[in-house]
Design a protein around this motif. Structure first.
Motif, PDB file in Angstrom:
ATOM      1  N   ALA A 118       0.824  -1.212   0.000  1.00  0.00           N
ATOM      2  CA  ALA A 118       0.000   0.000   0.000  1.00  0.00           C
ATOM      3  C   ALA A 118       0.855   1.258   0.000  1.00  0.00           C
ATOM      4  CB  ALA A 118      -0.929  -0.002   1.205  1.00  0.00           C
ATOM      5  N   TRP A 119       1.913   1.276   0.819  1.00  0.00           N
ATOM      6  CA  TRP A 119       2.795   2.446   0.864  1.00  0.00           C
ATOM      7  C   TRP A 119       3.589   2.590  -0.431  1.00  0.00           C
ATOM      8  CZ3 TRP A 119       2.443   6.394   4.014  1.00  0.00           C
ATOM      9  CH2 TRP A 119       1.833   6.229   5.256  1.00  0.00           C
ATOM     10  N   THR A 120       3.983   1.448  -1.012  1.00  0.00           N
ATOM     11  CA  THR A 120       4.702   1.484  -2.291  1.00  0.00           C
ATOM     12  C   THR A 120       3.809   2.042  -3.388  1.00  0.00           C
ATOM     13  OG1 THR A 120       6.048  -0.439  -1.656  1.00  0.00           O
ATOM     14  CG2 THR A 120       5.932   0.091  -3.999  1.00  0.00           C
ATOM     15  N   LEU A 121       2.552   1.604  -3.415  1.00  0.00           N
ATOM     16  CA  LEU A 121       1.607   2.076  -4.417  1.00  0.00           C
ATOM     17  C   LEU A 121       1.390   3.587  -4.299  1.00  0.00           C
ATOM     18  CD1 LEU A 121      -0.371   1.387  -6.703  1.00  0.00           C
ATOM     19  CD2 LEU A 121      -2.119   0.956  -4.954  1.00  0.00           C
ATOM     20  N   LEU A 122       1.259   4.077  -3.070  1.00  0.00           N
ATOM     21  CA  LEU A 122       1.071   5.511  -2.858  1.00  0.00           C
ATOM     22  C   LEU A 122       2.311   6.296  -3.301  1.00  0.00           C
ATOM     23  CD1 LEU A 122      -0.646   7.822  -1.819  1.00  0.00           C
ATOM     24  CD2 LEU A 122       0.229   7.368   0.486  1.00  0.00           C
ATOM     25  N   SER A 123       3.495   5.740  -3.021  1.00  0.00           N
ATOM     26  CA  SER A 123       4.734   6.396  -3.444  1.00  0.00           C
ATOM     27  C   SER A 123       4.827   6.463  -4.965  1.00  0.00           C
ATOM     28  CB  SER A 123       5.948   5.636  -2.888  1.00  0.00           C
ATOM     29  OG  SER A 123       5.938   5.629  -1.471  1.00  0.00           O
ATOM     30  N   VAL A 124       4.428   5.389  -5.628  1.00  0.00           N
ATOM     31  CA  VAL A 124       4.440   5.356  -7.093  1.00  0.00           C
ATOM     32  C   VAL A 124       3.478   6.402  -7.658  1.00  0.00           C
ATOM     33  CG1 VAL A 124       3.780   3.971  -9.105  1.00  0.00           C
ATOM     34  CG2 VAL A 124       5.192   2.968  -7.310  1.00  0.00           C
ATOM     35  N   CYS A 125       2.289   6.497  -7.073  1.00  0.00           N
ATOM     36  CA  CYS A 125       1.305   7.488  -7.525  1.00  0.00           C
ATOM     37  C   CYS A 125       1.841   8.907  -7.340  1.00  0.00           C
ATOM     38  CB  CYS A 125      -0.003   7.321  -6.755  1.00  0.00           C
ATOM     39  SG  CYS A 125      -0.912   5.814  -7.168  1.00  0.00           S
TER      40      CYS A 125
END
Length: 390
Positions: A118-125
């Motif tokens: 979830a944190w990785t996805l937010l960082s990518v966004c």
């Protein structure tokens, strides 16, 4: 102890929610607040290029390519774990009826993985917002530098421009150094060509201010064979602020591709604009190979538009200056020899890879508001006409 842990979780959720909301609001604001995108390009985006992009330039390989591979692996693991949990949930009631020991709870290590995901996805966004999506909300190259140019042109004007490019290609093809087989060769190393592309872009920046500034070196794909199957010449990785290129494609595509991908690093994310900028950088570089690559890069767009404009009339087409056999031989993506090697080693059929790649590329562009998707590359002809007659 449990109370402290619960407070920690709530704090993390609040931070996540606020962060995610900010990303959404920034994207929305860029689309509705006049001038916000242009302000971002002038004052903020260069910071990322000069810091993060400069740091990534230290690595001799494409960091973005490995990031992409790692991202695919992370998503695949998340999907696999989700499927395993689904199967476990379906099997649990039947197992309990047999008094088997299958706990309905999710193991701690899987929960932690999904928190990481979830944190990785937010960082990518966040990175995609800062280095990609915001770039679609800025003034176009034409609005910046050709505000008074005519937007409509006659068939005769298109023919004149097309013929000029054909004649320049025919002449420059004779100046290029070639081996015994007639294949074009570059009198220098890959690094020399990369440096030449950077010089060409900086020189162009003297006329078009947004192009002035720091440029990292273009880097070759490690998996260039796979990118050949996608018919992809280069790629700008927002995650690593890198300009990457296909190292297997025919050499005449490289100078133009280098400059095209570097144009994205100055905030020009639209493909037709990057095509046009790379054309200008190449033909004004003072290097005959770069100049030839620049003219060659727009030849098909102009020639195809001209053929369509005369309604496919073969006689009208042949009445104009013809593309020489030498130019036709250079106007390729990959040599036959390389295609034979690539297809002989390919794990997946090239036609399948190319079709999937086209769909993904078209969908991606449309998701960012480019209504005509991959056809937007063709819009370079309009920019060429505005420049030529401006």
């Amino acid at each position: 102890m449990g109370h402290k842990k619960e407070k920690k979780i709530h704090r993390a959720l609040k931070i996540y929610g606020v962060w995610a909301l900010l990303v959404v609001l920034v994207n929305l604001a860029a689309g509705v607040v006049p001038g916000l995108g242009d302000w971002y390009i002038r004052h903020v985006f260069p910071i990322w290029v000069n810091t993060y992009g400069r740091f990534m330039d230290i690595f001799p390989f494409s960091v973005g390519e490995w990031m992409l591979a790692l991202g695919v692996a992370v998503v695949c693991v998340a999907l696999a774990l989700g499927l395993a949990l689904l199967v476990r949930g379906v099997a649990a009631p039947a197992a309990r009826s047999r008094n088997a020991d299958i706990s309905p709870t999710c193991p701690l290590w899987i929960r932690r993985y999904y928190i990481f995901f979830a944190w990785t996805l937010l960082s990518v966004c966040t990175v995609m917002t800062l280095n990609c999506s915001l770039l679609y909300q800025v003034s176009t190259f034409s609005e910046q530098y050709f505000p008074n140019a005519r937007k409509t042109h006659t068939l005769d004007e298109l023919i004149e421009l097309r013929n000029m490019v054909v004649e320049r290609c025919n002449a420059l093809a004779q100046e290029i150094e070639r081996d015994d087989d007639g294949t074009a060769v570059y009198n220098g190393s890959a690094r020399d060509m990369q440096e030449a592309a950077i010089r060409a872009m900086r020189q162009l920046g003297q006329s078009y201010g947004q192009l002035d500034g720091y440029y990292p070196h273009p880097k070759p794909f490690a998996a260039s064979d796979f990118f050949c199957q996608q018919h992809m010449q280069g790629y700008y990785f927002p995650f690593s602020m890198e300009a990457n290129y296909n190292n297997v494609m025919y050499i005449m595509n490289k100078p133009d591709t280098f400059c095209h991908e570097l144009a994205h690093l100055r905030g020009y994310i639209y493909e037709d604009e990057a095509n046009f900028i790379s054309f200008l950088a190449c033909i004004q570089s003072g290097d005959s190979m770069f100049e030839y690559s620049g003219y060659l890069s727009v030849l098909n767009y102009l020639d195809n538009d001209f053929y369509k404009a005369v309604g496919g009339d073969r006689e009208a087409y042949l009445a104009q200056p013809r593309i020489s056999p030498l130019v036709q031989a250079d106007n390729i993506f990959v040599t036959d020899r390389e295609w034979e090697r690539i297809n002989g080693r390919a794990l997946i059929d090239t036609e399948t890879v190319d079709k999937v790649s086209d769909v993904l590329r078209d969908t991606s562009l449309k998701a960012f508001g480019v209504s005509d998707g991959v056809l937007s590359y063709n819009r370079v002809v309009q920019l060429l006409l505005e420049w030529y007659y401006g």
